[in-house]
Design a protein around this motif. Structure first.
Motif, PDB file in Angstrom:
ATOM      1  N   SER A  70      98.980  60.100  64.514  1.00 63.08           N
ATOM      2  CA  SER A  70      98.814  59.719  63.110  1.00 63.08           C
ATOM      3  C   SER A  70      99.450  58.371  62.777  1.00 63.08           C
ATOM      4  N   ALA A  90      97.220  55.439  61.215  1.00 66.02           N
ATOM      5  CA  ALA A  90      97.591  54.924  59.894  1.00 66.02           C
ATOM      6  C   ALA A  90      97.751  53.403  59.949  1.00 66.02           C
ATOM      7  N   CYS A  96      98.662  54.055  54.113  1.00 63.06           N
ATOM      8  CA  CYS A  96      97.857  55.158  54.625  1.00 63.06           C
ATOM      9  C   CYS A  96      98.740  56.348  54.949  1.00 63.06           C
ATOM     10  N   ILE A 134      98.273  60.208  56.683  1.00 67.70           N
ATOM     11  CA  ILE A 134      97.398  61.082  57.448  1.00 67.70           C
ATOM     12  C   ILE A 134      97.856  62.525  57.242  1.00 67.70           C
ATOM     13  N   ALA A 154      92.542  60.975  56.289  1.00 67.47           N
ATOM     14  CA  ALA A 154      93.323  59.786  55.982  1.00 67.47           C
ATOM     15  C   ALA A 154      93.114  59.441  54.511  1.00 67.47           C
ATOM     16  N   TYR A 158      87.850  56.476  63.028  1.00 67.92           N
ATOM     17  CA  TYR A 158      89.003  57.095  62.372  1.00 67.92           C
ATOM     18  C   TYR A 158      88.906  57.010  60.853  1.00 67.92           C
ATOM     19  N   ALA A 210      87.753  58.886  55.636  1.00 68.45           N
ATOM     20  CA  ALA A 210      88.946  58.537  54.861  1.00 68.45           C
ATOM     21  C   ALA A 210      88.634  58.506  53.363  1.00 68.45           C
TER      22      ALA A 210
END
Length: 187
Positions: free
Chosen positions: A54, A58, A76, A78, A83, A114, A118
């Motif tokens: 994480s 991030a 950020c 997580i 996220a 990733y 988010a």
């Protein structure tokens, strides 16, 4: 004369029917991707990757957000495979411009495995709270820091209704009643 016109009309209808039936027959014989198990669709969107580290994810998403023109800073947090990214923008910008910047960040995340799932916010208060949660996580207090910030966020969302307040003691209530204007209850 009428029989000739009737024959021509019947012949025209017959031609149209046979031509129409022929078209249907040709469409049924053409190969269909639904019936062909060899046809495969190639995915064009990036699939979300499972977040195993994480801290690095991030940092990666923060750097990606900071690369968008108009983003001053990014924070950020997580949580599992989710996220949440808060972006800092110039507070003097118009809402439409802030929305455009937020959309640009989301668009960049869409192309990243990733960042595809988010959540992006440009709200200054939420971004600051995400910054504080991130600091608490880095300082070894992830649960306590998260719960404190969530309590603050919920406190801002839930309205305080005057009728729900309860005076601390009768003395306070009596002094409040003396200062409060009299209301005619017969209205």
């Amino acid at each position: 004369m009428r029989t000739l016109q009737g024959c021509l009309a019947s012949a025209a209808v017959l031609c149209l029917l046979t031509a129409g039936c022929g078209t249907v027959a040709r469409n049924e014989t053409s190969p269909s991707p639904q019936n062909n198990s060899n046809v495969r669709a190639q995915q064009t969107e990036p699939r979300a990757k499972a977040i195993t580290d994480s801290k690095s994810v991030a940092a990666h998403l923060e750097a990606l957000a900071k690369g968008i023109h108009g983003v001053k800073n990014a924070h950020c947090v997580i949580v599992g495979n989710l996220a949440v990214v808060g972006i800092d923008v110039d507070s003097k910008l118009e809402r439409s411009r802030i929305g455009t910047i937020k959309y640009s960040v989301a668009e960049a995340f869409r192309k990243d495995p990733y960042g595809v799932n988010a959540i992006v916010t440009a709200d200054m208060d939420l971004s600051e709270r995400l910054k504080e949660i991130g600091a608490d996580i880095r300082n070894g207090r992830p649960i306590q820091g998260f719960s404190e910030e969530m309590a603050d966020i919920i406190g801002r969302i839930v309205p305080q209704m005057p009728r729900d307040t309860i005076p601390k003691d009768e003395h306070t209530e009596q002094s409040m009643n003396k200062q409060a204007p009299k209301i005619n209850k017969n209205l």
